[in-house]
Design a protein around this motif. Structure first.
Motif, PDB file in Angstrom:
ATOM      1  N   ASP A   1      26.187  42.403  35.509  1.00  0.00           N
ATOM      2  CA  ASP A   1      27.252  41.419  35.723  1.00  0.00           C
ATOM      3  C   ASP A   1      28.629  41.896  35.262  1.00  0.00           C
ATOM      4  O   ASP A   1      29.631  41.552  35.890  1.00  0.00           O
ATOM      5  CB  ASP A   1      26.908  40.104  35.033  1.00  0.00           C
ATOM      6  CG  ASP A   1      25.832  39.332  35.771  1.00  0.00           C
ATOM      7  OD1 ASP A   1      25.558  39.648  36.951  1.00  0.00           O
ATOM      8  OD2 ASP A   1      25.256  38.410  35.160  1.00  0.00           O
ATOM      9  N   ILE A   2      28.692  42.668  34.177  1.00  0.00           N
ATOM     10  CA  ILE A   2      30.021  43.071  33.684  1.00  0.00           C
ATOM     11  C   ILE A   2      30.739  43.998  34.657  1.00  0.00           C
ATOM     12  O   ILE A   2      31.955  44.144  34.573  1.00  0.00           O
ATOM     13  CB  ILE A   2      29.971  43.707  32.276  1.00  0.00           C
ATOM     14  CG1 ILE A   2      29.240  45.048  32.292  1.00  0.00           C
ATOM     15  CG2 ILE A   2      29.373  42.770  31.269  1.00  0.00           C
ATOM     16  CD1 ILE A   2      29.392  45.824  30.995  1.00  0.00           C
ATOM     17  N   PHE A   3      30.009  44.604  35.581  1.00  0.00           N
ATOM     18  CA  PHE A   3      30.613  45.506  36.556  1.00  0.00           C
ATOM     19  C   PHE A   3      30.756  44.879  37.945  1.00  0.00           C
ATOM     20  O   PHE A   3      31.094  45.575  38.914  1.00  0.00           O
ATOM     21  CB  PHE A   3      29.811  46.797  36.656  1.00  0.00           C
ATOM     22  CG  PHE A   3      29.754  47.551  35.355  1.00  0.00           C
ATOM     23  CD1 PHE A   3      30.904  47.952  34.699  1.00  0.00           C
ATOM     24  CD2 PHE A   3      28.541  47.848  34.770  1.00  0.00           C
ATOM     25  CE1 PHE A   3      30.855  48.646  33.498  1.00  0.00           C
ATOM     26  CE2 PHE A   3      28.464  48.545  33.574  1.00  0.00           C
ATOM     27  CZ  PHE A   3      29.631  48.942  32.939  1.00  0.00           C
ATOM     28  N   LYS A   4      30.540  43.583  38.048  1.00  0.00           N
ATOM     29  CA  LYS A   4      30.672  42.894  39.337  1.00  0.00           C
ATOM     30  C   LYS A   4      32.108  43.065  39.863  1.00  0.00           C
ATOM     31  O   LYS A   4      33.079  42.824  39.156  1.00  0.00           O
ATOM     32  CB  LYS A   4      30.349  41.408  39.178  1.00  0.00           C
ATOM     33  CG  LYS A   4      30.419  40.648  40.479  1.00  0.00           C
ATOM     34  CD  LYS A   4      30.077  39.205  40.299  1.00  0.00           C
ATOM     35  CE  LYS A   4      30.169  38.477  41.642  1.00  0.00           C
ATOM     36  NZ  LYS A   4      29.855  37.071  41.507  1.00  0.00           N
ATOM     37  N   GLY A   5      32.216  43.496  41.115  1.00  0.00           N
ATOM     38  CA  GLY A   5      33.527  43.652  41.739  1.00  0.00           C
ATOM     39  C   GLY A   5      34.220  44.966  41.414  1.00  0.00           C
ATOM     40  O   GLY A   5      35.365  45.163  41.796  1.00  0.00           O
ATOM     41  N   ILE A   6      33.541  45.885  40.729  1.00  0.00           N
ATOM     42  CA  ILE A   6      34.121  47.198  40.432  1.00  0.00           C
ATOM     43  C   ILE A   6      33.440  48.228  41.334  1.00  0.00           C
ATOM     44  O   ILE A   6      32.222  48.343  41.348  1.00  0.00           O
ATOM     45  CB  ILE A   6      33.958  47.564  38.948  1.00  0.00           C
ATOM     46  CG1 ILE A   6      34.729  46.557  38.087  1.00  0.00           C
ATOM     47  CG2 ILE A   6      34.464  48.989  38.698  1.00  0.00           C
ATOM     48  CD1 ILE A   6      34.564  46.754  36.605  1.00  0.00           C
TER      49      ILE A   6
ATOM     50  N   SER B   1      35.719  40.328  41.016  1.00  0.00           N
ATOM     51  CA  SER B   1      35.713  40.637  39.588  1.00  0.00           C
ATOM     52  C   SER B   1      36.675  39.710  38.833  1.00  0.00           C
ATOM     53  O   SER B   1      37.787  39.451  39.302  1.00  0.00           O
ATOM     54  CB  SER B   1      36.150  42.086  39.351  1.00  0.00           C
ATOM     55  OG  SER B   1      36.346  42.325  37.973  1.00  0.00           O
ATOM     56  N   PRO B   2      36.280  39.244  37.645  1.00  0.00           N
ATOM     57  CA  PRO B   2      37.211  38.452  36.828  1.00  0.00           C
ATOM     58  C   PRO B   2      38.386  39.284  36.315  1.00  0.00           C
ATOM     59  O   PRO B   2      39.375  38.730  35.834  1.00  0.00           O
ATOM     60  CB  PRO B   2      36.347  37.944  35.675  1.00  0.00           C
ATOM     61  CG  PRO B   2      35.189  38.872  35.605  1.00  0.00           C
ATOM     62  CD  PRO B   2      34.968  39.376  37.005  1.00  0.00           C
ATOM     63  N   HIS B   3      38.318  40.616  36.447  1.00  0.00           N
ATOM     64  CA  HIS B   3      39.379  41.508  35.975  1.00  0.00           C
ATOM     65  C   HIS B   3      40.375  41.870  37.078  1.00  0.00           C
ATOM     66  O   HIS B   3      41.306  42.626  36.847  1.00  0.00           O
ATOM     67  CB  HIS B   3      38.757  42.789  35.410  1.00  0.00           C
ATOM     68  CG  HIS B   3      37.749  42.527  34.342  1.00  0.00           C
ATOM     69  ND1 HIS B   3      38.089  42.071  33.085  1.00  0.00           N
ATOM     70  CD2 HIS B   3      36.403  42.615  34.351  1.00  0.00           C
ATOM     71  CE1 HIS B   3      36.989  41.918  32.371  1.00  0.00           C
ATOM     72  NE2 HIS B   3      35.961  42.229  33.116  1.00  0.00           N
TER      73      HIS B   3
ATOM     74  N   ILE C   1      26.506  57.008  39.915  1.00  0.00           N
ATOM     75  CA  ILE C   1      25.450  56.043  39.571  1.00  0.00           C
ATOM     76  C   ILE C   1      25.727  55.495  38.187  1.00  0.00           C
ATOM     77  O   ILE C   1      26.050  56.256  37.270  1.00  0.00           O
ATOM     78  CB  ILE C   1      24.056  56.719  39.574  1.00  0.00           C
ATOM     79  CG1 ILE C   1      23.697  57.254  40.957  1.00  0.00           C
ATOM     80  CG2 ILE C   1      22.974  55.754  39.077  1.00  0.00           C
ATOM     81  CD1 ILE C   1      22.435  58.115  40.966  1.00  0.00           C
ATOM     82  N   LEU C   2      25.616  54.196  38.021  1.00  0.00           N
ATOM     83  CA  LEU C   2      25.636  53.554  36.715  1.00  0.00           C
ATOM     84  C   LEU C   2      24.670  52.375  36.805  1.00  0.00           C
ATOM     85  O   LEU C   2      24.995  51.360  37.423  1.00  0.00           O
ATOM     86  CB  LEU C   2      27.036  53.071  36.322  1.00  0.00           C
ATOM     87  CG  LEU C   2      27.231  52.712  34.854  1.00  0.00           C
ATOM     88  CD1 LEU C   2      28.695  52.671  34.481  1.00  0.00           C
ATOM     89  CD2 LEU C   2      26.537  51.456  34.425  1.00  0.00           C
TER      90      LEU C   2
ATOM     91  N   LYS D   1      23.649  49.349  24.223  1.00  0.00           N
ATOM     92  CA  LYS D   1      24.373  48.319  24.961  1.00  0.00           C
ATOM     93  C   LYS D   1      25.619  48.936  25.568  1.00  0.00           C
ATOM     94  O   LYS D   1      26.066  50.008  25.160  1.00  0.00           O
ATOM     95  CB  LYS D   1      24.714  47.132  24.064  1.00  0.00           C
ATOM     96  CG  LYS D   1      25.700  47.418  22.962  1.00  0.00           C
ATOM     97  CD  LYS D   1      26.000  46.157  22.159  1.00  0.00           C
ATOM     98  CE  LYS D   1      27.116  46.423  21.162  1.00  0.00           C
ATOM     99  NZ  LYS D   1      27.560  45.218  20.499  1.00  0.00           N
ATOM    100  N   VAL D   2      26.178  48.249  26.563  1.00  0.00           N
ATOM    101  CA  VAL D   2      27.371  48.729  27.245  1.00  0.00           C
ATOM    102  C   VAL D   2      28.443  47.649  27.183  1.00  0.00           C
ATOM    103  O   VAL D   2      28.154  46.460  27.259  1.00  0.00           O
ATOM    104  CB  VAL D   2      27.064  49.133  28.713  1.00  0.00           C
ATOM    105  CG1 VAL D   2      26.582  47.954  29.534  1.00  0.00           C
ATOM    106  CG2 VAL D   2      28.266  49.793  29.367  1.00  0.00           C
ATOM    107  N   GLN D   3      29.697  48.100  27.004  1.00  0.00           N
ATOM    108  CA  GLN D   3      30.852  47.196  26.983  1.00  0.00           C
ATOM    109  C   GLN D   3      31.913  47.751  27.916  1.00  0.00           C
ATOM    110  O   GLN D   3      32.004  48.967  28.126  1.00  0.00           O
ATOM    111  CB  GLN D   3      31.434  47.091  25.572  1.00  0.00           C
ATOM    112  CG  GLN D   3      30.518  46.471  24.564  1.00  0.00           C
ATOM    113  CD  GLN D   3      31.140  46.488  23.183  1.00  0.00           C
ATOM    114  OE1 GLN D   3      31.884  47.381  22.813  1.00  0.00           O
ATOM    115  NE2 GLN D   3      30.855  45.460  22.395  1.00  0.00           N
ATOM    116  N   LEU D   4      32.743  46.853  28.423  1.00  0.00           N
ATOM    117  CA  LEU D   4      33.831  47.208  29.309  1.00  0.00           C
ATOM    118  C   LEU D   4      35.109  46.633  28.714  1.00  0.00           C
ATOM    119  O   LEU D   4      35.192  45.442  28.451  1.00  0.00           O
ATOM    120  CB  LEU D   4      33.566  46.615  30.706  1.00  0.00           C
ATOM    121  CG  LEU D   4      34.578  46.861  31.794  1.00  0.00           C
ATOM    122  CD1 LEU D   4      34.716  48.349  32.107  1.00  0.00           C
ATOM    123  CD2 LEU D   4      34.194  46.086  33.047  1.00  0.00           C
TER     124      LEU D   4
END
Length: 119
Positions: free
Chosen positions: A2-7, A36-38, A89-90, A112-115
């Motif tokens: 989800d954190i990468f949605k729209g990227i 993306s929310p960003h 790939i991610l 864990k991963v953060q953006l």
């Protein structure tokens, strides 16, 4: 994830990376789309939103397959800027993450991963 949605990582550029036992950080100029929310309105010379960000992996058990940045030749763009290609790939795997690009075939166990965005 989800954190990468729209990227769109195929249209994003790796600007550099670093790693140690506590974390792995990729500096990226991300191609961001309206879902993306960003997302922000693109600049006049852009066809979509581009923003600089960091992708950080922490709290992992181990990792392998990441090249040292000094061993990878960057590409020089027409404007003189350098980048290390795209993230091909991610993905989240059953036991961590897989990240593939010019920087190597990175396998991360657990973690864990953060953006984080900067522009």
């Amino acid at each position: 994830m989800d954190i990468f949605k729209g990227i769109d990582f195929n249209d994003s550029f790796v600007l550099g990376w670093s790693s140690n036992e506590a974390g792995i950080t990729f500096n990226v100029e991300a191609s961001i789309w309206p879902e993306s929310p960003h997302y922000q309105k693109p600049k006049p010379n852009e066809y979509t939103c581009y923003r600089k960000c960091e992708i950080q992996f922490t709290n992992f058990t181990s990792y392998s397959g990441l090249s040292k940045q000094s061993t990878v030749n960057p590409t020089k763009d027409l404007d003189g800027s350098l980048d290390y290609g795209n993230i091909d790939i991610l993905i989240k795997t059953n036991n961590g993450f897989q990240v593939v690009g010019e920087f190597g075939h990175l396998n991360i166990v657990n973690g864990k991963v953060q953006l984080k965005f900067y522009t």
